[in-house]
Design a protein around this motif. Structure first.
Motif, PDB file in Angstrom:
ATOM      1  N   GLU A  63       0.828   4.228  -2.846  1.00 14.12           N
ATOM      2  CA  GLU A  63       0.639   5.641  -2.524  1.00 14.12           C
ATOM      3  C   GLU A  63       1.809   6.477  -3.034  1.00 14.12           C
ATOM      4  N   ARG A  71       0.827  -1.202   0.000  1.00 10.60           N
ATOM      5  CA  ARG A  71       0.000   0.000   0.000  1.00 10.60           C
ATOM      6  C   ARG A  71       0.865   1.258   0.000  1.00 10.60           C
ATOM      7  N   GLU A  72       1.940   1.232   0.773  1.00  8.71           N
ATOM      8  CA  GLU A  72       2.860   2.358   0.818  1.00  8.71           C
ATOM      9  C   GLU A  72       3.453   2.621  -0.564  1.00  8.71           C
ATOM     10  N   THR A  82      -5.089   8.912   0.535  1.00 11.69           N
ATOM     11  CA  THR A  82      -3.831   9.073   1.259  1.00 11.69           C
ATOM     12  C   THR A  82      -3.898  10.309   2.147  1.00 11.69           C
ATOM     13  N   GLY A 133       0.937  12.132   4.762  1.00 12.51           N
ATOM     14  CA  GLY A 133       1.562  10.997   4.087  1.00 12.51           C
ATOM     15  C   GLY A 133       1.947  11.350   2.664  1.00 12.51           C
ATOM     16  N   ARG A 134       1.085  12.081   1.952  1.00 12.24           N
ATOM     17  CA  ARG A 134       1.399  12.471   0.573  1.00 12.24           C
ATOM     18  C   ARG A 134       2.603  13.403   0.546  1.00 12.24           C
ATOM     19  N   ARG A 158      -4.831   8.950  -4.294  1.00 13.18           N
ATOM     20  CA  ARG A 158      -4.508  10.297  -3.819  1.00 13.18           C
ATOM     21  C   ARG A 158      -5.599  10.823  -2.891  1.00 13.18           C
ATOM     22  N   HIS A 188       5.709  11.339   0.949  1.00 11.72           N
ATOM     23  CA  HIS A 188       6.064  10.630  -0.287  1.00 11.72           C
ATOM     24  C   HIS A 188       6.731  11.579  -1.292  1.00 11.72           C
TER      25      HIS A 188
END
Length: 901
Positions: free
Chosen positions: A256, A252-253, A312, A316-317, A309, A320
């Motif tokens: 994302e 999942r990470e 998330t 967290g976004r 998007r 990333h």
């Protein structure tokens, strides 16, 4: 079996449907297996194929994940009510026995949807039943799920035909969307829906349904448009989220991460997420790796990114994005692509930025026409201290996006700051060897001039006020010395303004500026001035040569005069149309139009839609012209481009009248006057407005007021040297019954003798005035060769009327049949005064007329007979009688007599 309510029409699957029907034809046909990913239309194709099968009873089985764990779970509905395990019989024998009993009642077509979800026992039953010819199978299966070996054996060993369905290509997706909505769709909406669905019919249907339910997809003036973001998609979101579900948090990470920055360079994705995780996601069909020189990782469907998007968390976004930017920068000095990618990620991550990095990235984004991103980068650079260059880059991006008011406001802000200490500091740092005071004066003056030109461009092309534009230019500070020689940027832009006011005397001075050692922006403005004036004057070959020199110059230009260079492709298409080559012009304009939709460029979209409308009207297709004029008008109105709106409204009026039928001409006229030209407006295509008034006048019998307005416009164009565009106005005068006035105007303001269409228009006007049938037929043949069938039909109709008046009914009939062959090429309803003045072809019966037209098109008698449900001999008899009435000896002479060879 009828199509369920709400189901999409079957579009673009004709070949697959024919193959499917052949696979199910005959008593010994083992069956058909339709394979493909979810949503491509497997069930829809299977249902349509089943309706074409004759002589078989259809039994349907619907599989599901719940029944997959139960022996004979999906087939339970086919088993007899008293079914039990008899001595020595297991589930396999029981299932086969049930199918055999059903087959005893007549041939069976067993339809199985999602056969990959069948339990092992049911699969074994189906395989054996097909091998024994107990049933014919019609099954669907998903290729993005594990496929049982038994299904593979059916098509490999048991004779079942396998058809693989892929996603729809772009033209087919467009046709499906148009069919779903039962009407044309505006380009941006078409592109957004098509690209978001990525060729998946199920996704497309759900997008349309959700958008309509949310009220963001509606019809305006006969054109479907998106009026807001497509965010509410509950059913489709539920389907896609189930596919994105990942039991492993690390997977999942990684998803994302890709969603936050796609496309992500493969080495960067591997460095952060690890190749094992990426391979697992690729096997599940969730990501793809583009096989290019520098491989990039993307999510396998655009909607996956939207959902990821949205789901998330914001922090967290940001995490990333920062990891992605850090990883790329760690790889060393970035190239152009990496520069843009890093800048975008740093911008999205928030915090301090490097203004020069942002500005360089903005210019790169403008080159690739990513104007929304270019604006964000340039605006951030400007606010971070990159001064006037960054502000102008932001203005140009705003213009391309159609945000005219914001662009004008930013121009005013830049005009107030140009030449200040911060702006001069930027200039001084760029020219370190010059004295500071000299650098300040030169940099400040240059900045003010560039801001003034950019502001004036917007006032001209959007606000439609040339006087205000000149006032802005006059208000710029004292120009550099080269303005005194007439070669500076202000002089180049002045030539450009004059050409758009129909002043064709600018050609030679503009060519001198273009060929001089001047900055790119100045040369572009001069080239556009000269090319535009050449188009207006009918010096088309020279204009094409000039544009061929200009295109490489404009290719990577992102600075001043970008507005002019944006108009080059539409002007090139208009040039090609006037040559005349409307078919080639349409292809050019369609390419430019498609390019305007992605990345989004509504200014270019409006210009190309207007051009396509003009070309369609030129080619005699008023229905197509109306569709494009509607789009040009809607987009131009939305972004505030008044001249384009006015010209599109003019084409809209002409097309509506030429279509005939019940049209509210008063409403169209009110719309035409909404942005009526004033004394200081652009004049480039105002001939379209004069032509519109003439066509409206003819429809409403206004006593000649519309004709008078068009005559005055032609005279005005001729006085300014714009004789080619004036000649097109004279052509309409001929078509509307004012050939005498047209001939006089063409004699006073003759088009360039090297222009073939101009010579034809002159001959047309003279022949129509004198009722010279022979010349009219020659003109009709020329129009036909040009690809102008409506004009050809009108000229031939005039010739037929002249022949009838001269007591020559046989040759008149030939002229009328020629006119009808041209009208048949149009494929759209048309109704013009020239056509309405003609009576019926009294010498031919209705059936003779129909068959002669088919034969003229080259259709063989046998095919005509089949289509019309006649015998071949009857067709030949009709043709024989028609040949006698037309005064020809047979089919060999028909096309020649009608001028079709």
């Amino acid at each position: 079996m009828s199509r369920p309510a709400g189901e999409s029409p079957l579009t673009g699957r004709d070949e697959e449907l024919a193959d499917a029907v052949r696979a199910l034809w005959g008593p010994a046909a083992p069956g058909l297996l339709i394979a493909g990913p979810a949503g491509v239309g497997k069930t829809r194709l299977a249902r349509e194929a089943a309706t074409r099968v004759r002589g078989r009873r259809i039994l349907s089985v619907q599989c599901s994940a719940d029944s997959a764990g139960l022996a004979l779970g999906a087939l339970a509905g086919l088993l007899p009510a008293d079914a039990g395990l008899a001595a020595g019989q297991g589930p396999l024998q029981l299932g086969l026995l049930a199918l055999r009993r059903l087959a005893d009642q007549g041939p069976i077509l067993l339809s199985v949807d999602d056969a990959h979800q069948l339990d092992p026992v049911s699969l074994a039953v189906l395989h054996q039943a097909v091998v024994e010819n107990v049933v014919a199978l019609l099954a669907t299966m998903r290729t993005d799920e594990p496929i049982p070996d038994v299904l593979t054996a059916l098509w490999k060993d048991a004779g079942v035909v396998r058809i693989d369905l892929a996603v729809l290509d772009a033209p087919t997706s467009d046709a499906l969307l148009t069919a779903m909505l039962d009407g044309p769709v505006e380009g941006q909406a078409l592109r957004r829906l098509r690209d978001t669905a990525a060729g998946n019919p199920l996704f497309l249907r759900e997008l349309v349904t959700s958008a309509r339910e949310a009220g963001v997809l509606d019809r305006a003036d006969g054109l479907w448009r998106l009026t807001g973001p497509m965010t509410a998609m509950p059913r489709l979101s539920e389907l896609l989220r189930s596919r994105l579900a990942a039991s492993d948090p690390v997977e999942r990470e990684a998803l994302e991460l890709v969603a936050a920055g796609e496309p992500v360079p493969l080495p960067v994705a591997v460095a952060i997420a690890g190749d094992r995780i990426l391979e697992a996601l690729e096997r599940r069909g969730l990501i793809t790796v583009e096989p290019v020189e520098q491989p990039m990782v993307r999510l396998s469907h655009p909607l996956y990114g939207e959902l990821l998007r949205a789901d998330t968390p914001a922090l967290g976004r940001l995490r990333h994005i920062r990891r992605l930017a850090d990883a790329v920068e760690a790889g060393g000095t970035p190239g152009e692509d990496e520069l843009l990618r890093i800048a975008r990620w740093r911008l999205d991550a928030g915090g301090p930025v490097n203004p020069q990095l942002m500005l360089a990235a903005a210019e790169q984004a403008a080159l690739t026409r990513e104007y929304a991103l270019a604006y964000r980068l340039a605006e951030r650079a400007y606010r971070a201290g990159a001064a006037v260059d960054a502000g102008l880059a932001a203005v140009r991006a705003l213009v391309h996006l159609g945000h005219i008011d914001e662009a004008i406001a930013l121009c005013a802000e830049l005009a107030a700051t140009a030449g200040t200490a911060s702006a001069v500091g930027t200039a001084a740092s760029a020219v370190g060897t010059r004295p500071a005071a000299e650098t300040a004066r030169a940099g400040g003056a240059t900045d003010r001039i560039q801001v003034a030109i950019q502001h004036a461009e917007i006032l001209v092309h959007a606000v439609d006020d040339v006087r205000a534009a000149r006032a802005v230019l006059d208000g710029a500070s004292q120009p550099p010395d080269d303005e005194a020689t007439g070669t500076g940027p202000l002089a180049g832009f002045d030539l450009y303004l004059r050409s758009y006011q129909l002043d064709c005397t600018v050609i030679e001075p503009a060519l001198a500026v273009f060929r001089g050692a001047n900055p790119v922006a100045t040369r572009l403005a001069a080239s556009c001035a000269a090319g535009c004036a050449m188009l207006l004057a009918g010096r088309l070959a020279e204009a094409e040569e000039l544009i061929a020199e200009t295109v490489p110059l404009a290719h990577r230009h992102t600075g001043p005069s970008q507005m002019q260079s944006l108009g080059v492709p539409p002007i090139v298409a208009v040039l090609r149309c006037y040559r005349p080559d409307p078919a080639g012009a349409r292809e050019m304009a369609e390419r430019g139009y498609e390019a305007s939709l992605h990345p989004t460029n509504p200014v270019s979209q409006a210009l190309h839609a207007l051009t396509l409308a003009q070309i369609a009207l030129f080619a005699g297709r008023p229905g197509t012209a109306l569709r494009w004029a509607q789009e040009a008008r809607l987009v131009a109105g939305e972004i505030g481009m008044r001249p384009v709106y006015r010209w599109a409204a003019g084409v809209r009026m002409q097309a509506s009248v030429q279509l005939g039928g019940d049209t509210d001409l008063a409403a169209l006229a009110a719309d035409l006057h909404q942005h009526a030209a004033g004394p200081h407006s652009l004049r480039l295509f105002d001939i379209e407005v004069a032509r519109a008034h003439a066509w409206r006048g003819a429809a409403e019998n206004d006593g000649g007021a519309g004709i008078t307005a068009l005559v005055e416009a032609v005279v005005g164009h001729g006085r300014r040297g714009a004789v080619a565009v004036g000649a097109l106005g004279a052509l309409d005068l001929v078509r509307l019954g004012a050939a005498g006035r047209a001939a006089e105007l063409l004699a006073s303001h003759p088009p360039d003798p090297r222009w073939s269409l101009g010579r034809t228009i002159e001959a047309y006007a003279t022949a129509a005035r004198t009722a010279d049938a022979g010349t009219l037929l020659d003109v009709a043949a020329r129009f036909a060769r040009y690809g102008m069938p409506l004009h050809a039909a009108e000229a031939a109709t005039m010739a037929g009327a002249a022949r009838m008046a001269g007591g020559q009914p046989t040759t008149a009939a030939r002229a009328y049949v020629f006119a009808d062959t041209q009208l048949a090429l149009i494929g759209e309803p048309v109704s013009t005064p020239a056509l309405r003045r003609r009576g019926p072809i009294t010498r031919l019966t209705g059936r003779e007329h129909e068959i002669v037209l088919a034969a003229a098109r080259g259709e063989q008698s046998r095919n005509i007979a089949v289509r019309l449900h006649l015998s071949e001999r009857t067709v030949e008899n009709h043709l024989h009688r028609a040949y006698g009435k037309l005064g020809i000896g047979g089919r060999a002479e028909l096309r020649g007599a009608l001028g079709l060879d």
